[in-house]
Design a protein around this motif. Sequence first.
Motif, PDB file in Angstrom:
ATOM      1  N   CYS A 348       0.817  -1.226   0.000  1.00 38.11           N
ATOM      2  CA  CYS A 348       0.000   0.000   0.000  1.00 38.11           C
ATOM      3  C   CYS A 348       0.844   1.266   0.000  1.00 38.11           C
ATOM      4  N   ASP A 357      -0.352   4.077  -2.930  1.00 41.16           N
ATOM      5  CA  ASP A 357      -0.628   3.043  -3.935  1.00 41.16           C
ATOM      6  C   ASP A 357      -1.366   3.593  -5.143  1.00 41.16           C
ATOM      7  N   SER A 362      -7.666   1.891  -1.003  1.00 39.40           N
ATOM      8  CA  SER A 362      -6.696   0.806  -1.078  1.00 39.40           C
ATOM      9  C   SER A 362      -7.381  -0.564  -1.096  1.00 39.40           C
ATOM     10  N   SER A 374      -4.425   5.030   0.950  1.00 40.58           N
ATOM     11  CA  SER A 374      -3.170   4.996   1.712  1.00 40.58           C
ATOM     12  C   SER A 374      -2.430   6.317   1.553  1.00 40.58           C
ATOM     13  N   GLU A 408      -6.082  -6.425   6.326  1.00 40.45           N
ATOM     14  CA  GLU A 408      -4.730  -6.108   5.857  1.00 40.45           C
ATOM     15  C   GLU A 408      -3.799  -7.291   6.144  1.00 40.45           C
TER      16      GLU A 408
END
Length: 631
Positions: A348, A357, A362, A374, A408
């Motif tokens: 990211c 990114d 993201s 991000s 994530e």
Amino acid sequence: MKIVLMKAAMLWCSKVWRDNMKIHFPILYKGACLLSLFILLSACSAKKRTAENPIPLQMQDQYLRDLEETLLAVERMKLTDNADSLRLIFLEARLKFKQTEPIMAFFKASAYKALNQPNLMIVHEGGNGIENEPPQGFQVVEELLAEDSLDMKVIHAEIANIYTTLQLEKDNVNVAVSSDYHFLWLVRDSFVRIMALGISGFDSPVLHHSLPENRQVLLSIKGYLQLNKTRFQDSKLYEQWIDELERGAQSLNHQDFDTFDRYSFIKNHIHPLLNLWKRTASDWNVSFPFDTKINYEAETFFDSATFNIAKFAPSYSPKSSPEIVSLGEQLFFDKSLSGSKTMSCATCHQPEKYFTDGLSKSRANDGNTLPRNSPTLLYAALQNNQFYDARVANLENQIMDVVNSEKEFHSDLTRLQETVESSDAYKAEFKTLYKDSVTSRNIRNAIAQYIRTLMPFNSKFDRNISNKENSLTVSEINGFNLFMGKAGCGTCHFAPVFNGTVPPSFSHTELEVLGVPQSAVFTNATIDQDSGRYTLFQADLKKFAFKTPTVRNVSRTAPYMHNGVYTTLEEVVKFYNVGGGSGIGIALHNQTLPPDSLGLSDQEISDIIRFMQSLEDNLEVSPSLISYGSD
């Protein structure tokens, strides 16, 4: 004060008192006698310090005179109901108050903040629930005086609060026991405050009386410096101080807030004063008891050597080293740290995209989108909170949040540690660099240490304002002056980092309610439903509040806003120019961005964008890692 203490000690040790206490309260008697001895010794010690070095006492006397003059001006405000007279006396009171600023802001930061805070409700969030504290002070009165119809009852109540705060400060002054390093600290803080807040109109948002007020600050510093004349071994250095302070004050005689050349003022006055400051610390042979967030060797506020990045790290962080940074860099790009082994920090925050990114929102580890995009990690270390909603205080905690996030890294700190321990190479490095070898905290610290190096300060603008080259165009300079002046951008994006972390203490990062829309339309817009900071504590005034990011490298970090709604800088500046959400049809009772149009022309908008483009750093990017190229 010393006389009062001496008399109190003598009274407490009088024979009648002593005899009665000794008989009836022997334990209290012993404690009270020890207290009286301490008071006597403290008074004698203060007397000795004053006798050996009368300068702090002279400084205190000057400060008391400045406070008295401010009180007299505020008292005159209390005694008039005439609107025009009140406005004129207010300006006089502000000038007098600014004379006190160098001392008060340093020694009594709480009093200074109470007298000079923005006219916005202060929201206290935490375990005790939500508490809204009304603002007070000069900025509140300034905005009240700008209204067409004045409510004298409310105005005089605010004036009374100012008077009480000033009187309390006057009754509790204790500057006389200060040292040389205190004086040098407060002088440098003043330069930061003038550069970042003063000339931007931060504390005179309506009347824009900032230029004469900050002229008064420089003249106040000159007065205090004259009291310290005998401290200079180099008499020419002292003369240079007086000359430069007078020249800087003279430049602030400029009558028009909007057309003042802030770029030249910082380059030709503030930075030379900072150089004199550094030389004075050496001339006075001052030893500073601890490091501060600005390095003592700094000669410009716009350089990679300006900030002491270690002071932005948590207290447990070891001293940075090239080896720790290199280890952190390896971990930053290591996908094995995530639960799926497919995501790293660089997923990211891609170096070739200036550590973003490039997406509006993201991607999660399952291919779906995350709620926000991000932000760049460049200069992320120079802020007091992380994430758009400012939910964590440092980079180490930000990394923990990402590791634990289901969308994530989808892992946990135990698995993170186990993964790193499974590598003999990593284990050897951690054993060498950290006392307790591999721990989840050390892993996060190593990555954070790498991120803290991502603050190059080598943009075209940095090089020019630091007098390393002379290549800025007229448009870029004008754009900076507009950014810091008429457009008001610098009152939220504070120089030199141009983010929301407030100088000179750099200990608080601000959030703003802008009214960001869900789509890029400029009429009948609808607010984006991400409620920002509100999600954490449900404070009504923090609904749709987001952290103020840096505009450094903004030319390379599109799309913009937390939801990526705008794809060009032209759209962003247009949004601000019309008054944020208020100007595009979004009515928010808690919008902190002033709702009025900035009245920027097309050329002025173009100049501001040219300035922001000049903040683009020179980064040399390799396929996987990044290093900073030399200028």
